[in-house]
Write a protein that holds these residues in place. Structure first.
Motif, PDB file in Angstrom:
ATOM      1  N   ARG A  25       2.885  89.864  12.290  1.00 16.83           N
ATOM      2  CA  ARG A  25       3.718  90.114  13.481  1.00 16.83           C
ATOM      3  C   ARG A  25       4.612  88.915  13.771  1.00 16.83           C
ATOM      4  O   ARG A  25       5.785  89.063  14.110  1.00 16.83           O
ATOM      5  N   GLN A  26       4.043  87.716  13.668  1.00 19.41           N
ATOM      6  CA  GLN A  26       4.833  86.497  13.909  1.00 19.41           C
ATOM      7  C   GLN A  26       6.014  86.425  12.945  1.00 19.41           C
ATOM      8  O   GLN A  26       7.129  86.075  13.337  1.00 19.41           O
TER       9      GLN A  26
ATOM     10  N   GLU B 204      -1.886  89.260  12.721  1.00 22.98           N
ATOM     11  CA  GLU B 204      -1.128  88.518  13.731  1.00 22.98           C
ATOM     12  C   GLU B 204      -0.014  87.698  13.054  1.00 22.98           C
ATOM     13  O   GLU B 204       1.127  87.654  13.534  1.00 22.98           O
ATOM     14  N   ALA B 205      -0.330  87.087  11.933  1.00 25.97           N
ATOM     15  CA  ALA B 205       0.677  86.304  11.203  1.00 25.97           C
ATOM     16  C   ALA B 205       1.827  87.202  10.742  1.00 25.97           C
ATOM     17  O   ALA B 205       2.998  86.800  10.790  1.00 25.97           O
TER      18      ALA B 205
ATOM     19  N   VAL C 186       5.136  80.892   9.266  1.00 25.28           N
ATOM     20  CA  VAL C 186       3.690  80.896   9.038  1.00 25.28           C
ATOM     21  C   VAL C 186       3.404  80.157   7.728  1.00 25.28           C
ATOM     22  O   VAL C 186       4.018  80.469   6.701  1.00 25.28           O
TER      23      VAL C 186
ATOM     24  N   ALA D  11       9.185  83.994  13.337  1.00 22.83           N
ATOM     25  CA  ALA D  11       8.480  82.704  13.348  1.00 22.83           C
ATOM     26  C   ALA D  11       8.090  82.291  11.935  1.00 22.83           C
ATOM     27  O   ALA D  11       8.172  83.077  10.989  1.00 22.83           O
TER      28      ALA D  11
ATOM     29  N   ALA E  93       3.968  78.969  13.699  1.00 21.85           N
ATOM     30  CA  ALA E  93       3.154  79.761  14.617  1.00 21.85           C
ATOM     31  C   ALA E  93       1.690  79.674  14.217  1.00 21.85           C
ATOM     32  O   ALA E  93       0.803  79.621  15.065  1.00 21.85           O
ATOM     33  N   MET E  94       1.432  79.662  12.909  1.00 22.52           N
ATOM     34  CA  MET E  94       0.057  79.652  12.396  1.00 22.52           C
ATOM     35  C   MET E  94       0.017  78.989  11.024  1.00 22.52           C
ATOM     36  O   MET E  94       0.991  79.051  10.288  1.00 22.52           O
TER      37      MET E  94
ATOM     38  N   ALA F  15       8.740  88.682  13.820  1.00 22.50           N
ATOM     39  CA  ALA F  15       9.443  88.204  15.014  1.00 22.50           C
ATOM     40  C   ALA F  15      10.276  86.953  14.721  1.00 22.50           C
ATOM     41  O   ALA F  15      10.882  86.380  15.628  1.00 22.50           O
TER      42      ALA F  15
END
Ligand code: TXA
Ligand code: MG
Length: 318
Positions: free
Chosen positions: A16-17, A13-14, A24, A22, A163-164, A20
């Protein structure tokens, strides 16, 4: 909750962020890093905005291995010896950009050199793999704060900007990577760090120069005198372009002009403006105009770093 345990699903998921655009925060073997896709200028601009850095200090680029590094930098024989001995690990090499390098100008602060390393932490490595991009990552703290060695430190400083935060416990070294300029035939220490100089000197069989002994070289990271400056003059806080000037605009309200015009952000968005800054200066520098007139840019948030950079570009030089 932005802090998540660094398990495979969270790492994916990170990734993907990051793709995109974002930010992390992730663990390395030295300290937690604040990562962004190093090929995406808007994402890199978000790093500076999040950290509240008043200047565009160049950032370290993180890659999986030597082959990945070769896509961006010119490896010298010295760099090869160092990388073979210490990568993956906490040694950052400063090298010349190569012609096919596609990293954002903002990563290097407009310099022609890149600081690059291959981190030795399973989560950092899995994240680079998941993102499929080189990651620009300074330490994950607000400007002026100490570097974070735990996920909770990164969360406290930057929790609302990322994001994370991938949590893998405390980092092993707790000290940033050693930075060595390996462009020439002799190594020059730019920042002491997790790998000690004695070890590097033993490997090379010779002294490592300190930056202040190395003449023209930058005296300290972050205080680089050789930031890219346009060849032509730069005039700040312009309300119009004079004859012969190109206009570097900002915002919706742009005066009519006969010469070349580029708008850093028609919407007045400072992150977009930061992302476009270096490329715009280079384009207008090469446009044939005799000077670049720059409209006023608000100094709040990342605007402070934009103004710092423009003031240097406008400063008289010999
Ligand atoms: O251990 C580390 O190096 C951590 C982890 C996250 O990898 N990163 C880190 O980044 O400490 P940061 O941004 O806090 O420090 C990077 C240093 C800055 O002092 C910067 O000026 C220097 O690297 N630097 C980056 N690019 C450079 C370049 N092209 N030439 C000289 N110095 C450079
Ligand atoms: Mg730092």
């Amino acid at each position: 909750m932005v802090v998540v345990k660094a398990e495979q699903q969270a790492i994916e998921e990170a990734g993907r962020q990051l793709r995109a655009g974002a930010l992390v925060a992730f663990p390395t073997e030295t300290v937690y890093g604040l990562g962004a896709d190093a090929t995406n200028s808007v994402a890199v601009a978000r790093i500076f905005a999040a950290k509240g850095r008043p200047r565009f200090n160049p950032l370290i680029v993180h890659v999986p291995d030597l082959d990945a590094a070769r896509a961006h930098v010119e490896m010298t024989p010295l760099a090869l010896r160092l990388a073979e001995a210490y990568w993956p690990g906490p040694l950052t090499l400063v090298l010349d950009k190569n012609p096919s390098c596609d990293l954002s100008d903002l990563v290097t602060g407009g310099l022609d050199t890149i600081a690059i390393r291959s981190p030795d932490h399973p989560v950092a490595r899995a994240l680079m793999q998941a993102a499929g991009r080189p990651l620009a990552a300074p330490s994950a703290n607000r400007s002026g704060h100490v570097s974070p060695t735990q996920a909770a430190h990164a969360e406290a400083d930057l929790g609302d900007k990322v994001a994370m935060v991938l949590d893998a416990g405390a980092t092993a070294h707790g000290l940033e990577s050693t930075i060595v300029d390996a462009r020439g035939s002799q190594a020059v220490l730019l920042r002491p760090g997790a790998i000690d100089i004695d070890s590097i000197e033993a490997l090379l069989g010779e002294k490592v120069l300190r930056a202040d002994q190395a003449g023209e070289r930058p005296s300290a990271p972050g205080q680089l005198a050789s930031h890219y400056a346009p060849r032509v003059g730069v005039r700040l806080n312009a309300t119009e372009a004079r004859p012969g000037e190109a206009l570097l605009a900002f915002g919706a309200d742009v005066p009519a002009t006969a010469g070349p015009v580029l708008n850093l952000s028609p919407a007045g968005d400072l992150i977009e403006a930061a992302a476009n800054l270096f490329a715009a200066l280079r384009t207008l520098d090469a446009s044939g105009a005799q000077a670049i007139a720059v409209m006023k840019i608000p100094a709040d948030g990342i605007g402070e770093a934009i103004n710092d950079r423009l003031q240097r570009a406008a400063a008289p030089r010999g």
